[in-house]
Design a protein around this motif. Structure first.
Motif, PDB file in Angstrom:
ATOM      1  N   LEU A   1      74.783 -47.691 -58.395  1.00 50.05           N
ATOM      2  CA  LEU A   1      76.128 -47.196 -58.694  1.00 50.05           C
ATOM      3  C   LEU A   1      76.109 -46.182 -59.842  1.00 50.05           C
ATOM      4  O   LEU A   1      76.871 -45.209 -59.833  1.00 50.05           O
ATOM      5  N   THR A   2      75.255 -46.413 -60.822  1.00 48.23           N
ATOM      6  CA  THR A   2      75.135 -45.479 -61.948  1.00 48.23           C
ATOM      7  C   THR A   2      74.664 -44.119 -61.466  1.00 48.23           C
ATOM      8  O   THR A   2      75.200 -43.077 -61.859  1.00 48.23           O
ATOM      9  N   ILE A   3      73.646 -44.119 -60.605  1.00 44.32           N
ATOM     10  CA  ILE A   3      73.129 -42.859 -60.052  1.00 44.32           C
ATOM     11  C   ILE A   3      74.197 -42.175 -59.203  1.00 44.32           C
ATOM     12  O   ILE A   3      74.392 -40.960 -59.297  1.00 44.32           O
ATOM     13  N   LEU A   4      74.911 -42.962 -58.379  1.00 46.37           N
ATOM     14  CA  LEU A   4      75.982 -42.407 -57.551  1.00 46.37           C
ATOM     15  C   LEU A   4      77.068 -41.788 -58.412  1.00 46.37           C
ATOM     16  O   LEU A   4      77.565 -40.688 -58.117  1.00 46.37           O
ATOM     17  N   TYR A   5      77.438 -42.463 -59.493  1.00 45.63           N
ATOM     18  CA  TYR A   5      78.473 -41.958 -60.406  1.00 45.63           C
ATOM     19  C   TYR A   5      78.055 -40.626 -61.025  1.00 45.63           C
ATOM     20  O   TYR A   5      78.853 -39.682 -61.089  1.00 45.63           O
ATOM     21  N   LYS A   6      76.813 -40.532 -61.430  1.00 48.59           N
ATOM     22  CA  LYS A   6      76.313 -39.284 -62.026  1.00 48.59           C
ATOM     23  C   LYS A   6      76.290 -38.154 -60.995  1.00 48.59           C
ATOM     24  O   LYS A   6      76.624 -37.007 -61.303  1.00 48.59           O
ATOM     25  N   GLU A   7      75.915 -38.482 -59.768  1.00 43.78           N
ATOM     26  CA  GLU A   7      75.891 -37.471 -58.703  1.00 43.78           C
ATOM     27  C   GLU A   7      77.292 -36.980 -58.383  1.00 43.78           C
ATOM     28  O   GLU A   7      77.505 -35.781 -58.158  1.00 43.78           O
ATOM     29  N   GLN A   8      78.248 -37.901 -58.369  1.00 44.20           N
ATOM     30  CA  GLN A   8      79.635 -37.524 -58.093  1.00 44.20           C
ATOM     31  C   GLN A   8      80.200 -36.639 -59.199  1.00 44.20           C
ATOM     32  O   GLN A   8      80.924 -35.672 -58.938  1.00 44.20           O
ATOM     33  N   LYS A   9      79.878 -36.978 -60.450  1.00 48.01           N
ATOM     34  CA  LYS A   9      80.329 -36.156 -61.579  1.00 48.01           C
ATOM     35  C   LYS A   9      79.743 -34.751 -61.493  1.00 48.01           C
ATOM     36  O   LYS A   9      80.439 -33.760 -61.746  1.00 48.01           O
ATOM     37  N   LYS A  10      78.476 -34.662 -61.131  1.00 50.84           N
ATOM     38  CA  LYS A  10      77.820 -33.367 -61.015  1.00 50.84           C
ATOM     39  C   LYS A  10      78.433 -32.548 -59.893  1.00 50.84           C
ATOM     40  O   LYS A  10      78.700 -31.346 -60.050  1.00 50.84           O
ATOM     41  N   ALA A  11      78.706 -33.185 -58.764  1.00 46.58           N
ATOM     42  CA  ALA A  11      79.306 -32.486 -57.620  1.00 46.58           C
ATOM     43  C   ALA A  11      80.717 -32.008 -57.960  1.00 46.58           C
ATOM     44  O   ALA A  11      81.123 -30.893 -57.586  1.00 46.58           O
ATOM     45  N   LYS A  12      81.466 -32.830 -58.680  1.00 45.39           N
ATOM     46  CA  LYS A  12      82.831 -32.469 -59.086  1.00 45.39           C
ATOM     47  C   LYS A  12      82.801 -31.262 -60.015  1.00 45.39           C
ATOM     48  O   LYS A  12      83.627 -30.345 -59.911  1.00 45.39           O
TER      49      LYS A  12
END
Length: 239
Positions: free
Chosen positions: A57-68
């Motif tokens: 979930l931490t990795i997913l959260y970071k990826e989502q922030k980067k994509a945003k």
């Protein structure tokens, strides 16, 4: 008065004391790790599923922030008044010159020490070759990742005769040594730091103060359950 100004016998005594301190610290660290590391592994095993989910979930959260962030930037680029911003880092000529000087000096010290302690010099002496291999391994690590000061200290350590290897010593090189105890002193400081970090770690305190140390698992589960709950909300992930 610097230790390097002491008589040879006094310097030898100082080196011996530092070496004894290093052995004592290493033994104490090993004893703590022998008890602590299996305990920490038991804790990880007990909450392995939570640890994996939290990491995912931490990795997913970071990826989502980067994509945003990338989507926002793409929208800005479509605007008429958008100007590309580039990060320009100014490096002075003095800094570049000093860095080149430092690298040149590191290369000189490294080559000098490597030729002096190369394992091939001890092909007929198995024990000495093993010691030389260990020394050159450390030398390479410091050359590649350490600072000039660290390399200078280890260079002095080698030519100061503190590696326990029986060299045919080159007197002219030994005379260049400015501080043969610097490396040992730094090693003592490093080991003391490692020891203090172990003694100050929360898991060590749990291990040494809890009546039932494994009861700490429930505290860990509560912590990770809460963290996972928040991460699911942030990533809009359902269980």
């Amino acid at each position: 008065m610097s230790i390097e100004n002491f008589p040879t016998e006094a310097k030898s005594d100082a080196v011996s004391k530092l070496q004894e301190r290093i052995k004592s610290l290493e033994a104490e660290i090993e004893a703590i790790e022998y008890k602590l590391f299996p305990f920490e592994q038991s804790l990880r095993n007990a909450i392995s599923d939570l640890l994996i989910e939290e990491r995912e979930l931490t990795i997913l959260y970071k990826e989502q922030k980067k994509a945003k962030k990338e989507r926002r930037l793409a929208q800005k680029r479509k605007g008429k008044n958008y100007k590309e911003v580039t990060d320009v880092v100014y490096i002075s000529k003095e800094t570049v010159t000093q860095e080149k000087v430092n690298q040149k000096e590191k290369k000189r010290l490294y080559k000098e020490a490597m030729l002096y302690v190369h394992p091939d010099k001890f092909s007929m002496q198995e024990n000495e070759q093993l010691k030389a291999t260990e020394t050159t391994t450390k030398l390479i690590e410091i050359y590649q990742n350490g600072s000039l000061e660290e390399l200078e200290a280890f260079h002095a350590h080698i030519f100061g005769g503190n590696t326990t290897i029986c060299f045919d010593k080159d007197i002219s090189l030994i005379e260049q040594t400015t501080n043969s105890t610097t490396y040992l002193t730094k090693e003592v400081e490093r080991l003391e730091k490692v020891l203090n970090e172990l003694l100050g770690s929360h898991t060590y305190k749990v291990l040494t103060t809890y009546k039932n140390p494994m009861s700490f698992v429930e505290e860990l589960k509560a912590y990770y359950d809460d963290r996972i709950f928040k991460l699911r909300k942030r990533t809009r992930t359902k269980k």
